[in-house]
Design an enzyme around this catalytic site. Structure first.
Site, PDB file in Angstrom:
ATOM      1  CB  SER A  81      23.848 -19.758  80.393  1.00  0.00           C
ATOM      2  OG  SER A  81      23.746 -21.013  79.797  1.00  0.00           O
ATOM      3  CB  SER A  82      27.989 -23.660  82.379  1.00  0.00           C
ATOM      4  OG  SER A  82      27.987 -23.320  83.477  1.00  0.00           O
ATOM      5  CB  ALA A  83      31.039 -22.971  77.997  1.00  0.00           C
TER       6      ALA A  83
END
Length: 366
Positions: A81-83
């Site tokens: 899950s990206s920043a």
């Protein structure tokens, strides 16, 4: 949202506020699996809830799968899950309006798809494609639990898009690509494509491309530098001669610091302006490090190593790739170190990728 910034003059003034509202309305914690990884170590929600929650609340990427789910692999991150601030940048660049049809490449946890579903509203629709069947199933379940009826998860090769979905207003990729697939262009007539772009998979550094589709061509300026996990199946960079144990044709002492040119944070101008090369580092019995650079277009290589005064630059083959890189670095400085948003990418109908310096500067074919 920390780190949120505006990208691209074409983006509507209201977009940032709509993205912030979506992120406030959609909890990230619902979409992070109970097992995540932190610095290579598994963190289970049931046994360490405080540490798990700290990962979820941080403005940082959360690794949610390693080794494509294999039990005994080396621990290589294969889904995440990206920043949140990075997601916000990309959604801001995408400029999604209510009622739009959006195609997402790389479902991951489903969190970004949920944000997209919020942005398009009940009259819009999101199709999201995930290559990993287990990851797709997990995201599908979490989206269903959230009651989102305007998003559909499809298991398949994201490079092919979703041809059964018809035409899309927007396409967004949550994985880096070295070639923008023609399928994305054909499935988004008159639309916008937002994707992390890097000339070579598995190499550090990258840029966020925001491309307007016109006919069979997609073109637009970069929206800042941005490194992302490569699309699954991209493979390693092209084989190239690295000069290992070869006698050089030329050798000279130079003062240019290779770490300044080729650090992951600063290498992007060279990816834009010098097509066809890769690089890496190896250890040597007599030296603390040796940096190698290799051409992927024609035979040519360079070795850079520490010397008593400066660095030893050795080169071999037909192409003097180190000379090209240092010349490009000097060109970039001569022009005032322009930001990446002053460069762009055009994808032609036959697949040629051309980077350019705006508005009427030089172009480079990749």
């Amino acid at each position: 949202m920390p780190g949120l910034q505006r990208v691209g003059a074409e983006v509507m003034d209201t977009t940032t506020h709509r993205v912030e509202a979506a992120m406030a309305a959609v909890p990230r914690s619902h979409y992070i699996p109970d097992r995540a990884w932190d610095r290579g170590q598994p963190i289970d929600r049931s046994t360490d809830p405080e540490r798990w929650q700290a990962l979820v609340d941080a403005d940082d990427a959360v690794v949610t799968q390693v080794d494509q789910g294999a039990p005994d692999g080396p621990g290589l991150a294969t889904s995440s899950s990206s920043a949140p601030s990075v997601m916000a940048r990309m959604l801001d660049a995408l400029d999604v309006a209510e009622g739009m049809r959006v195609l997402e490449i790389g479902t991951g946890t489903g969190y970004n798809a949920a944000l997209l579903a919020h942005l398009v509203g009940g009259e819009g629709h999101v199709d999201t494609v995930e290559v990993d069947e287990e990851v797709a199933a997990g995201a599908r379940g979490r989206l269903a639990e959230a009651g989102l009826s305007n998003v559909a998860v499809h298991h398949g090769d994201g490079a092919a898009g979703h041809p059964d979905g018809g035409a899309y207003d927007r396409v967004i990729a949550t994985c880096a690509v070295s070639r923008i697939p023609q399928a994305w262009i054909s499935q988004a007539p008159g639309g916008v494509i937002v994707a992390p772009w890097t000339p070579h998979p598995r190499q550090p550094g990258g840029l966020l491309a925001r491309l307007q589709v016109r006919g069979n061509t997609a073109s637009g300026r970069f929206a800042g530098d941005l490194a992302f996990m490569s699309i699954r199946g991209a493979g390693a960079p092209e084989p190239a001669a690295t000069g290992l144990n070869l006698e050089p044709d030329t050798a000279e002492t130079v003062t240019t610091d290779p770490w300044e040119l080729l650090s992951p944070d600063s290498v992007w101008p060279l990816w834009i302006t010098v097509p066809g090369w890769i690089y890496g580092m190896r250890r040597d019995d007599d030296l603390p490090w040796v940096m190698w650079i290799a051409s992927t277009h024609e035979y040519g290589w360079a070795r850079i190593s520490p010397a008593s005064e400066g660095y030893l630059a050795e080169q071999g083959g037909h192409r003097r790739v180190w000379d090209e890189l240092t010349a490009a670095w000097q060109w970039w400085h001569h022009h005032g170190t322009p930001d990446s948003t002053e460069f762009g990418l055009t994808v032609a109908p036959h697949g040629e990728h051309r980077t350019w310096f705006a508005p009427n500067g030089p172009t480079w074919t990749h």
